[in-house]
Scaffold this active site. Structure first.
Site, PDB file in Angstrom:
ATOM      1  CE  LYS A   1      -2.235   1.810   3.655  1.00  0.00           C
ATOM      2  NZ  LYS A   1      -1.963   3.242   3.572  1.00  0.00           N
TER       3      LYS A   1
ATOM      4  CD  GLU B   1      -0.134   7.274   4.031  1.00  0.00           C
ATOM      5  OE1 GLU B   1       0.373   8.411   4.100  1.00  0.00           O
ATOM      6  OE2 GLU B   1      -0.510   6.642   5.032  1.00  0.00           O
TER       7      GLU B   1
ATOM      8  CD  GLU C   1      -6.716   8.106   6.913  1.00  0.00           C
ATOM      9  OE1 GLU C   1      -6.592   8.385   8.115  1.00  0.00           O
ATOM     10  OE2 GLU C   1      -5.927   7.356   6.303  1.00  0.00           O
TER      11      GLU C   1
END
Length: 200
Positions: A28, A30, A97
């Site tokens: 993952k 960001e 998010e």
């Protein structure tokens, strides 16, 4: 932090290492538009990538702190551009998010890949919460984002257990015979005799 930000080549090396040594099936990352080349480098090597846009906690200080992203038309367009960029780069899904629920729902409908919401409303394809947060496994006074729902209080239960353990150890209730390993009486008698014989 620091495993993929320098260059796409560094990110690929880190991803390969994590897959081989950590035996994971994906990584993952960001970041949005600015990390699309990095994501593409990793996915072209055959490693699945989960994207993460909106609030990116590893860079929250550069974003002015833990702040909701996409609250304005300009901000929402930036989150959309980031999500589209990571999708085009090959992400199999994307975490949204701290994005307004309405924005997240619109993005979910626009994207071809699933969205995983964390503080982004119930219009996403799926949801995630940090286990420590949702289970309440932290000391009192810790900052919690608005979107966290605490489903338990592991910290308080753990503290209760530790206090009870301490009390039972001090009073010698623990360990009880049920928690120890017995010795055959004849063997114990012989052992006691041998110890007595060794006294100076």
């Amino acid at each position: 932090m620091g495993s993929y930000e320098i260059a796409p080549e560094q990110a690929l090396e880190s991803a390969i290492r994590v897959v081989k040594e950590g035996r994971v099936q994906s990584v993952k990352l960001e970041g949005g538009v600015e990390f699309a080349p990095t994501i593409e480098k990793i996915t072209r090597a055959g490693i699945p990538v989960l994207g993460h846009v909106g609030l990116t906690p590893q860079r929250q200080h550069a974003m002015g702190g833990f702040r909701v992203q996409g609250k304005t038309t300009t901000g929402a367009l930036k989150v959309l551009e980031d999500a589209l960029a990571v999708q085009a780069a090959g992400c199999f899904a994307v975490v949204l998010e701290a994005v307004p629920a309405e924005v997240a729902a619109l993005l979910t409908n626009k994207l071809k890949i699933p969205t995983i919401g964390i503080g982004a409303g119930n219009g996403c394809s799926g949801q995630v919460l940090v286990q420590v947060d949702m289970s309440g496994n932290f000391p009192p006074g810790r900052f919690l984002p608005k979107f966290v729902k605490q489903y338990g209080n592991v910290w308080a239960e753990s503290l209760k257990a530790i206090e009870l353990y301490k009390s039972e150890v001090k009073s010698r209730q623990y360990p009880a015979p049920a928690h120890t390993y017995p010795m055959v009486p004849e063997e114990l008698t012989e052992f006691e005799r041998l110890i007595e014989a060794r006294r100076v």
